[in-house]
Design a protein around this motif. Structure first.
Motif, PDB file in Angstrom:
ATOM      1  N   LEU A   1      40.976  41.608  44.173  1.00  0.00           N
ATOM      2  CA  LEU A   1      40.153  42.464  43.330  1.00  0.00           C
ATOM      3  C   LEU A   1      39.955  43.803  44.021  1.00  0.00           C
ATOM      4  CD1 LEU A   1      38.882  39.355  43.073  1.00  0.00           C
ATOM      5  CD2 LEU A   1      37.483  40.533  41.417  1.00  0.00           C
TER       6      LEU A   1
ATOM      7  N   HIS B   1      46.306  38.850  39.924  1.00  0.00           N
ATOM      8  CA  HIS B   1      46.467  37.404  40.050  1.00  0.00           C
ATOM      9  C   HIS B   1      47.841  37.148  40.638  1.00  0.00           C
ATOM     10  CE1 HIS B   1      42.937  36.963  37.555  1.00  0.00           C
ATOM     11  NE2 HIS B   1      43.474  37.806  36.702  1.00  0.00           N
TER      12      HIS B   1
ATOM     13  N   TYR C   1      34.783  36.213  37.411  1.00  0.00           N
ATOM     14  CA  TYR C   1      36.045  36.203  38.160  1.00  0.00           C
ATOM     15  C   TYR C   1      36.133  35.026  39.134  1.00  0.00           C
ATOM     16  CZ  TYR C   1      36.234  40.874  36.274  1.00  0.00           C
ATOM     17  OH  TYR C   1      36.226  41.942  35.427  1.00  0.00           O
TER      18      TYR C   1
ATOM     19  N   ILE D   1      39.225  31.818  39.659  1.00  0.00           N
ATOM     20  CA  ILE D   1      40.470  32.547  39.864  1.00  0.00           C
ATOM     21  C   ILE D   1      41.506  31.686  40.557  1.00  0.00           C
ATOM     22  CG2 ILE D   1      39.441  34.844  39.866  1.00  0.00           C
ATOM     23  CD1 ILE D   1      39.223  34.689  42.853  1.00  0.00           C
TER      24      ILE D   1
ATOM     25  N   THR E   1      44.222  35.860  44.680  1.00  0.00           N
ATOM     26  CA  THR E   1      43.728  36.879  43.756  1.00  0.00           C
ATOM     27  C   THR E   1      43.178  38.021  44.594  1.00  0.00           C
ATOM     28  OG1 THR E   1      43.235  35.408  41.916  1.00  0.00           O
ATOM     29  CG2 THR E   1      41.986  37.440  42.015  1.00  0.00           C
TER      30      THR E   1
ATOM     31  N   VAL F   1      42.148  43.738  38.891  1.00  0.00           N
ATOM     32  CA  VAL F   1      42.324  42.364  39.339  1.00  0.00           C
ATOM     33  C   VAL F   1      43.818  42.070  39.372  1.00  0.00           C
ATOM     34  CG1 VAL F   1      41.857  39.926  38.876  1.00  0.00           C
ATOM     35  CG2 VAL F   1      40.168  41.654  38.236  1.00  0.00           C
TER      36      VAL F   1
ATOM     37  N   VAL G   1      38.450  39.339  30.712  1.00  0.00           N
ATOM     38  CA  VAL G   1      39.065  39.516  32.025  1.00  0.00           C
ATOM     39  C   VAL G   1      40.202  40.522  31.871  1.00  0.00           C
ATOM     40  CG1 VAL G   1      40.312  38.355  33.871  1.00  0.00           C
ATOM     41  CG2 VAL G   1      38.407  37.211  32.746  1.00  0.00           C
TER      42      VAL G   1
END
Length: 188
Positions: free
Chosen positions: A154, A167, A145, A148, A152, A165, A31
């Motif tokens: 993307l 977070h 993904y 998550i 989040t 990505v 990730v």
């Protein structure tokens, strides 16, 4: 002797975390580091994220509706304080990239009373659609993904591979450069 064993354990734990954290060199299944641009050769395409439109019940929405476009996909919920705080930031990025081949799609999860998120997006003038998915089933399409945290965000390139990505809550100044980089990339 005991101190040596403790030091050895600390070193082994450190090595284990260093090898498995972030976007490991040569490991496309890792990730990516939060907010980092994923090198093109390490990107993974997601399956369609699809479900019912939050504001228009019965209308289907899918990330595949935006084929060939860069997509900013945001997983959120009204129960999530950081989600409520970042919506203005995402709207700024949307406004700054309007007409540049960028689409936004939200996925509202864990809101069991549909009227709450509907009021939320209307009250805040959110200009992009969201999938209404209280159970989070649409996130299966995210592959690695899908586990998550919320929120989040993307950034998907034009082939819907994960380019970045984020977070946690985002700032426009962090997301906008990644979106612009994805837009500037050659299609291929």
């Amino acid at each position: 002797m005991r101190l040596s064993v403790v030091r050895a354990a600390v070193v082994l734990v450190g090595v284990a975390f260093a090898g498995g954290a972030g976007c490991g060199a040569g490991n496309p299944s890792a990730v990516p580091v939060n907010g980092a641009l994923v090198p093109v050769e390490q990107r993974v395409a997601i399956d369609a994220v699809a479900g019912e439109d939050l504001v228009e019940p019965g209308k289907a929405l899918s990330s595949n509706d935006f084929a060939g476009e860069v997509v900013v996909l945001n997983v959120w919920g009204t129960w999530c304080g950081p989600c409520r705080g970042e919506v203005g930031e995402l709207e700024r990025v949307r406004a700054d990239t309007e007409g540049a081949g960028v689409e936004f799609l939200g996925v509202d999860i864990r809101d069991n009373d549909r009227s709450v998120p509907v009021d939320f997006v209307r009250d805040r003038g959110v200009g992009y659609p969201s999938i209404y998915d209280p159970a989070g089933r649409s996130l299966v399409g995210l592959g690695k993904y899908r586990s998550i945290a919320v929120p989040t965000t993307l950034v998907l390139d034009r082939r819907h591979r994960v380019a970045a990505v984020f977070h946690g809550a985002v700032l426009a100044e962090d997301v906008l450069p990644r979106v612009r980089e994805a837009v500037a990339e050659a299609v291929g």
